[in-house]
Every structure is written in C-alpha cells, then in structure tokens.
Design a protein around this motif. Sequence first.
Motif, short mmCIF file in Angstrom:
data_model
loop_
_atom_site.label_atom_id
_atom_site.label_comp_id
_atom_site.label_asym_id
_atom_site.label_seq_id
_atom_site.Cartn_x
_atom_site.Cartn_y
_atom_site.Cartn_z
N THR A 193 60.08 32.06 73.57
CA THR A 193 59.28 33.27 73.33
C THR A 193 59.93 34.07 72.22
OG1 THR A 193 58.81 33.33 75.70
CG2 THR A 193 58.24 35.29 74.45
N ASN A 203 65.36 46.88 74.34
CA ASN A 203 64.31 46.46 75.27
C ASN A 203 63.52 45.29 74.68
OD1 ASN A 203 62.05 46.20 76.94
ND2 ASN A 203 61.97 48.40 77.36
N GLU A 204 63.85 44.09 75.14
CA GLU A 204 63.20 42.89 74.60
C GLU A 204 61.71 42.88 74.88
OE1 GLU A 204 63.88 38.04 74.37
OE2 GLU A 204 65.04 39.21 75.83
N GLU A 205 61.32 43.41 76.05
CA GLU A 205 59.89 43.43 76.42
C GLU A 205 59.08 44.35 75.52
OE1 GLU A 205 62.40 43.63 78.80
OE2 GLU A 205 62.09 41.47 79.06
N LYS A 206 59.73 45.29 74.86
CA LYS A 206 59.05 46.22 73.93
C LYS A 206 59.55 46.01 72.51
CE LYS A 206 57.96 49.75 77.36
NZ LYS A 206 58.12 51.18 77.76
N CYS A 207 59.60 44.73 72.13
CA CYS A 207 59.95 44.34 70.76
C CYS A 207 61.32 44.89 70.32
CB CYS A 207 58.84 44.78 69.79
SG CYS A 207 58.74 43.70 68.35
N THR A 224 69.80 35.71 80.52
CA THR A 224 68.88 35.39 79.42
C THR A 224 69.64 34.63 78.34
OG1 THR A 224 69.27 37.41 78.10
CG2 THR A 224 67.61 37.54 79.85
N ASN A 239 59.67 37.47 69.74
CA ASN A 239 59.07 38.75 69.37
C ASN A 239 58.69 38.74 67.90
OD1 ASN A 239 58.82 40.66 71.52
ND2 ASN A 239 61.06 40.79 71.65
N ASN A 258 63.85 34.10 72.72
CA ASN A 258 64.32 33.87 74.09
C ASN A 258 64.04 32.41 74.44
OD1 ASN A 258 64.20 33.73 77.06
ND2 ASN A 258 64.47 35.94 76.96
#
Length: 490
Positions: A398, A203-207, A457, A400, A411
């Motif tokens: 972006t 999960n890229e949105e959650k590191c 992506t 992380n 990203n």
Amino acid sequence: MLSSRSLLFSRNKVLTIDTMNPKVKNVEYAVRGPIVQRAVQIEKELREGVKKPFTEVIKANIGDAHAMGQKPITFFRQVLALCSYPELLNDNMFPEDAKSRARHILQACGGSSMGAYSASQGIDCVRQDVARYIERRDGGVPCDPDNVYLTTGASDGIVTMLKLLVCGEGASKTGVMISIPQYPLYSAALAELGAVQVNYYLNEEKCWSMDLRELERSLAEARKHCNPKALCIINPGNPTGQVQSRQCIEDVIRFAAKERLFLMADEVYQDNVYAEGCQFHSFKKVLFELGPQYSNTVELASFHSTSKCYMGECGFRGGYMEVINMDPEVKAQLTKLVSVRLCPPVPGQALMDLVVNSPQPGEPSYTTFMKERTATLSLLAEKAKLTEEILNTVPGITCNPVQGAMYSFPNISLPQKAIKDAKALGQAPDMFYCMKMLEETGICLVPGSGFGQKDGTYHFRMTILPPTDKLKILLAKVNEFHQKFTQQYS
C-alpha cells in the motif's frame, strides 16, 4: 626471539573498539548501510563475471539525482565553468548573463579565485542574494543577510544547530523531537552528540500528516526523562513524500510557541511538489503571517540545499540556513562555531548563488533555463504518480500518494514465517525482505526500519529518480518479487 613485525602486532593499540568514542558506535545511517554495502559488492561480482539472475544493480536507495541520470541545468554548469577557469570569460560560446553571474561571484572571492577561502558565514554577496530570494519566495517578508549562513549542504547546517542545542545530563539532557519515519541524519547526529531522540509519529492513514495530539503525547512522555528543547520538521517529507498543509504548519508553530520549543524546518525539497491541491508553505512565511505574537518570539532555523529540487547537484555540497529570533549571544557562538571549519566549499556557495539568482525574463539564458527546470520537475511528477499507481496494484503493498520530495515509502505486508526467520537471523523483517530482493533482483532499496516506523508495520523507501524506462523495470521487479516472497513464506 620475536621479530620486529611480531612485536608491532603484539602491542596493544591506543585506539580500539573498546577505547573509541562510544557515541560514534551508536551512529547508524541506513541510506548507506549494510544493503548498500552489499550492493557495491554485487556490482564488483558482476564485473568479475559472477553469474546472477540479473545483469545490473539498480540503486533506488538514495536521492542522488545525477547518478540516476538527471541532467545538470546548463546555465549552472556554464557559470561554474567560468568561475573555475576565468579565461573562458573571453570565449564567445558563453552567454552574457552567465558571464555576468561569474564576474559577480569572482569579484567577491579572494584574489578573484574560487580557490580562496571565503568568510566563515559565506560569501557576503551570496548571502545577500539568498536573502533577496527568501523575501521573494515569502511574499516580501524581510530577510536580513546577517541571519543567513551558507553551509556544506543542508546537513552541515542541521548538525551545527543541534550542536548548539545539546547540553545537560540525566533528566536535564536535551531532547530533540523528530518525526518517525525520519531521515537518518537526525538520529545519527543525535546519537553522536549524546542527545535524547524524542519520536513523534506521522499519521500514515492520513498521508503521513502531522498530528497535534501526537506531538502533545510525545512531548509529555519525553518530559518525564529529558528536557525537550527542539522540534524538527521535514517538509516536503523524507522518506514519506508528504507535503504538510498550511493549517498543519500553523498548528506546529503555535505548539512550539506554547511549549517553548526551538523549531528546525528542513525545507530542501521545497520545489518538489507534485500533487494537485498541495503547495509548499515555508515555516518562516507562515510564522510572520501569524503576527508579532509569534514572529517576534518563536525561534526558527530553516534549511535549503542545492542537492534536491530540480538542481540535484549533490556533489557540490551547497546549502544555507536562516536563523530567526536567535539570542544575539548565541548567534555570536554560532558564528564562532562555523569559523572552526573555515568556510563551506566555495563552488557550492557559487552554485547556491545561481539557484537563488537564476536567469530572469529578457536574459539570454532564461528560455533554456525554464525549459530545463520545468522538464525536470514535470518528469519527477510523472514518476511520482507512476510509482504510486504501480505499487498500489501489488497485493500486500500500500503506497500513499507521493505528494512531493523524491521518494515513496510503501507499507508492505510480510508473512509471519518471514518475520520469524528474520528475527532468528537477528535482522529486522524489512531488512530481511530488502536483502532478499537485492540478492534475487539486483534492486537496492532501504528498509523502513532504517527510518523508524510504528511497531508491527514494515516499509521500504525507494527513490523515484531512475529514468522512466528503468523505473518501470524496477517496479515490475518489485511486483514480481513481492508476490514470490509472499508465496514462499506463506
């Protein structure tokens, strides 16, 4: 009449691209793929005087610490020198603890020489030292040296375990769950062995954390066409640099127990943890702390290496794997399988012994060892933070937090025209981007497509290993290139 030379070339070759093992043709390894091959050509062109808009190639494609300027640990090299040339044991320039370690290793070698073969599972006293290290690391959880196998780097152990796991045809063919993004060793080994690669997405949105629902989705989908038998985890993560939480590891162990999956824990970056609030938890320690319901049943192989952490000794190819709850008959087959390659390199085994049996308080080398170890890890932590901060200032990139390991995996937003042009050339868009960057700046990165990523992506992997001054130049060039590239294709 044909000459003998013409006759030679007119004969059909036995081994051709059509008659070779088709599984080998499916193997890809992005870390040393087309971009790196082009980087080597450019270096040759620069040496030959070809004019470029840069004076050197900066390789940020691979976690090769010493090639990037990291200094070896003095104590390790002293002992290896003593083991390689035992006459030096008579020299007063070497500290007594280095001599003691060298004697310990040499006494366990055939003919007191590192040039002799060792037992196939590895030198016995080294496996005992590894077992004691694991017990200390895991707070006293027992480790049987007979469950420890010394390996040619962690890669050798991982491929060996996959060989044991893979069988079947059609719907019964073995599936192996691997994280996406992943380290290409896994996809390459599975392709060579003819196994089914079962992707689960971090999960890229959650590191880049693991998600239990995603594991369940992936497994359910895979069971429609293959027999998933194993789940691979890289922690700390490569290429994504995340450190999984203890809760996440517990969830994964419970999931593996419930679904009857063999766990493979790639833990080669276990000392590379930088972010505040993050901590390395070994799968074995958490497994045993969950109690006998899990520790007596879940099958686990975990891997470590001399190539990463503060050591960075990639070329010595030292490593180990520990197997837990393996069927005794399978373990006998594992021992047979490793005996075919005779033994791992003995210098690598000696180095692994030093990693797990390093200088202790009160020994002559302790102060210097701790100073060097701390300095190396502190500098990596600084460069991890620097990389994240600078990349996040670039419009369209972006990144992380680099919590651990040796890489960032940002990203990148790519204009539609660039994506269209890349596809017209038959290239992945981030391959097109990274190749352009190499040709224009001399910076060698690896496109995210080589590691796997969600459709739509784009990423690149870069190591944080270059010296700080060179890393700043690299990041400034990435910033400049990305803005120029975006403008050019907008």
